[in-house]
Scaffold this active site. Structure first.
Site, PDB file in Angstrom:
ATOM      1  CG  HIS A 286      -1.807   1.154   1.367  1.00 52.23           C
ATOM      2  ND1 HIS A 286      -3.150   1.093   1.078  1.00 52.23           N
ATOM      3  CD2 HIS A 286      -1.575   2.438   1.772  1.00 52.23           C
ATOM      4  CE1 HIS A 286      -3.699   2.285   1.279  1.00 52.23           C
ATOM      5  NE2 HIS A 286      -2.757   3.116   1.709  1.00 52.23           N
ATOM      6  CD  GLU A 287       1.400   3.903   3.631  1.00 55.29           C
ATOM      7  OE1 GLU A 287       1.724   4.909   2.942  1.00 55.29           O
ATOM      8  OE2 GLU A 287       0.342   3.852   4.283  1.00 55.29           O
TER       9      GLU A 287
ATOM     10  CG  HIS B  54       0.156   6.153  -0.777  1.00 55.26           C
ATOM     11  ND1 HIS B  54      -0.885   6.740  -1.453  1.00 55.26           N
ATOM     12  CD2 HIS B  54      -0.399   5.541   0.308  1.00 55.26           C
ATOM     13  CE1 HIS B  54      -2.023   6.493  -0.813  1.00 55.26           C
ATOM     14  NE2 HIS B  54      -1.757   5.765   0.242  1.00 55.26           N
TER      15      HIS B  54
ATOM     16  CG  HIS C 298       0.440   8.289  -7.234  1.00 57.07           C
ATOM     17  ND1 HIS C 298      -0.831   8.395  -6.715  1.00 57.07           N
ATOM     18  CD2 HIS C 298       0.454   9.105  -8.321  1.00 57.07           C
ATOM     19  CE1 HIS C 298      -1.549   9.225  -7.460  1.00 57.07           C
ATOM     20  NE2 HIS C 298      -0.797   9.673  -8.432  1.00 57.07           N
TER      21      HIS C 298
END
Length: 544
Positions: free
Chosen positions: A411-412, A415, A418
């Site tokens: 998940h992180e 980020h 991204h």
């Protein structure tokens, strides 16, 4: 056979007792090997270098004032001013990120509290120095602005930025008022800072006993891991002890959150918005109706969540079900351990559908000091990804070998990737992305990981374990976030309608919404409504 071998080798799964090794004390940062710490020296080699950049920005900040009152005189003035502002902000970002990440390492250290506060003050002063820009831009006649953009190729970079300012013209104040609001941030950031100090530096959690009678010194991450224990007594004790620690600060938390909501409304009302929600959504040009429709739609479809509570109650063979029963796996053996070194390799493999360049960049980030891995005393809790435009991303974890933390890596890093690609492809003025779409990259990575793990599970119990987690993940991403938003709207509505907030009233609001979402079969303990005061996101207006 091939799937079974792959599962065993790349995931390094260990079926084991729930007991946590060496859990009688909390590790210190000095106990952690360097390979599991982020490299803030990639921003500045030390605080002396940070101070030098701080001084440099202080000395350059006044130069932006040379453009005040002159933006409408020529397209070149407007371009030069915006370009200089971006340059100054780029330096500020490095200063701000470094100071706050140093504080995140150990929130108890006064030196890092002070440099973080100094960075925040510097940010306020720069915002004050540049506060004239938006009022001057909206004062330029539209025909003049269109001519500026048509005749100055360099200024075309700011076409979308300028048009977005014009879109919000009704909410932009005079230069003096904008300057005053910029300065007010030194005061209005107080509630969030106070909560952070309580939550990460000051709060002390009790010791509880595991299944074997061994002491566990509770921490944020150990608590969430304990909630997966097959022993209900352990889960109950941990839930009571963890939430009870916050009850010791109940009035302070209530006053702090109330102050935060009032600060939010002050900013929104001053800018002539009808509500804080409208103010926060307008920055991304999102109508309030989108938010309202989301909440309405979810409220009309709570039946699957209520059914999930019933299924859990039946499978776990409980007479009554409580929140501390909502995370325990439904399959036995009930616990899988996912060591970090194996987890990052598995995530790398699972992300293959995103292409070799993505996987290579992910691997480089993992091996190049992007990630701060393990929980230590005083470290900021939870997980996040952050960084400056001119730095690589940074990821804070508090890794505890759980499947949830395993998924958090994916998940992180979603980020982080991204941001990494955004910074590579966009100019500084467009380096950010809207919170409204920020979770797309992160949840995509989560989905790829769980799909990979399910595809390589070797037993029915493993599949049930993973599917249970997948359902919990969907609940957390969808239902829980909307529930949080509904609570935020309720407490903001209270203030915006000339009401008042207290710890007691906010607990009741949170309890009622929580009960509505999870349904009548879920029983709540007296301490379960403290969640409305202890969740960090609530101290940042409509963050969720």
């Amino acid at each position: 056979m091939k799937k079974s071998l792959l599962w065993a080798s790349v995931i390094a799964v260990i079926w084991c007792s729930f007991a946590i090794a060496d859990n009688s004390k909390i590790p210190q940062r000095s106990d952690i090997a360097a390979q599991y710490k982020w490299k803030l020296e990639d921003i500045y080699p030390d605080t002396l270098a940070w101070q030098a950049d701080f001084n440099r920005l202080q000395s350059q900040m006044g130069s932006i004032g040379a453009f005040e009152g002159k933006l409408g005189q020529s397209s070149e003035n407007l371009y030069q001013c915006l370009s200089l502002r971006d340059s100054l902000n780029n330096i500020l970002d490095r200063i701000y990120v470094y100071a706050n990440l140093k504080q995140d390492e150990d929130t108890r250290i006064s030196q890092y509290q002070e440099i973080a506060d100094r960075a925040s003050n510097l940010s306020t002063h720069l915002n004050e120095a540049t506060s004239f820009i938006r009022p001057e831009i909206v004062a330029i006649p539209n025909a003049t602005l269109e001519n500026f953009l048509a005749t100055n190729d360099k200024l075309k970079l700011y076409d979308f930025y300028i048009k977005d300012i014009i879109r919000t013209k009704a909410h932009i104040l005079s230069p003096d008022q904008e300057s005053l609001l910029a300065n007010a941030r030194m005061a209005t950031r107080g509630p969030s800072n106070i909560f952070d100090m309580i939550d990460n530096a000051d709060i002390k959690f009790p010791i509880v006993k595991d299944e074997h009678g061994n002491n566990i010194q509770l921490t944020h991450e150990r608590y969430y891991k304990i909630l997966e224990s097959p022993d209900r007594r352990v889960r109950y004790d941990a839930s009571k002890a963890y939430n009870g620690a916050y009850l010791n600060y109940i009035n302070t938390l209530g006053a702090t959150l109330a102050a935060s909501v009032n600060d939010d409304w002050f900013m929104a009302e001053t800018r002539k918005y009808k509500t804080t929600l409208e103010h926060d959504l307008d920055s991304d040009s999102i109508p309030v109706s989108v938010f309202d429709n989301l909440v309405k739609t979810v409220n009309a479809n709570l039946a699957p969540l209520h059914k999930w509570v019933s299924i859990r109650k039946r499978v776990l063979k409980l007479d009554k079900i409580y929140p501390y029963d909502l995370d325990v796996p439904l399959a036995r053996p009930a616990k899988l351990e996912f060591p970090y070194d194996s987890a990052v390799v598995t995530v790398e493999t699972a992300l293959a559908p995103l292409g070799p360049q993505y996987v290579s960049d992910y691997k480089n980030g993992i091996n190049s000091g992007w990630v701060d891995v393990y929980e230590t005393e005083g470290k900021t809790s939870g997980a996040f990804s952050w960084g400056a435009y001119s730095t690589h991303p940074y990821v804070l974890l508090n890794y505890n070998n759980s499947l949830d933390n395993f998924s958090t890596v994916a998940h992180e890093m979603g980020h982080a990737m991204h941001s990494f690609y955004t910074h590579k492809s966009q100019p500084y003025v467009y380096e950010g992305y809207a919170t409204f779409v920020a979770e797309v990259a992160s949840t995509t990575n989560e989905a790829l990981l769980i799909n990979y793990l399910l595809g390589h599970a070797k037993t029915k119990n493993e599949k049930i374990y993973l599917l249970t987690f997948y359902i919990q993940q969907i609940i957390g991403t969808f239902y829980t976030q909307v529930m949080f938003s509904e609570f935020e709207k309720a407490i903001h509505d209270q203030v915006e309608q000339d009401g008042a907030l207290s710890a007691e009233s906010m607990r009741k609001i949170y309890r009622d919404i929580y009960q509505k979402y999870w349904g009548p079969e879920l029983n709540l303990e007296t301490w379960n409504d403290i969640g409305g005061l202890r969740i960090p996101h609530f101290y940042n207006s409509y963050y969720v």
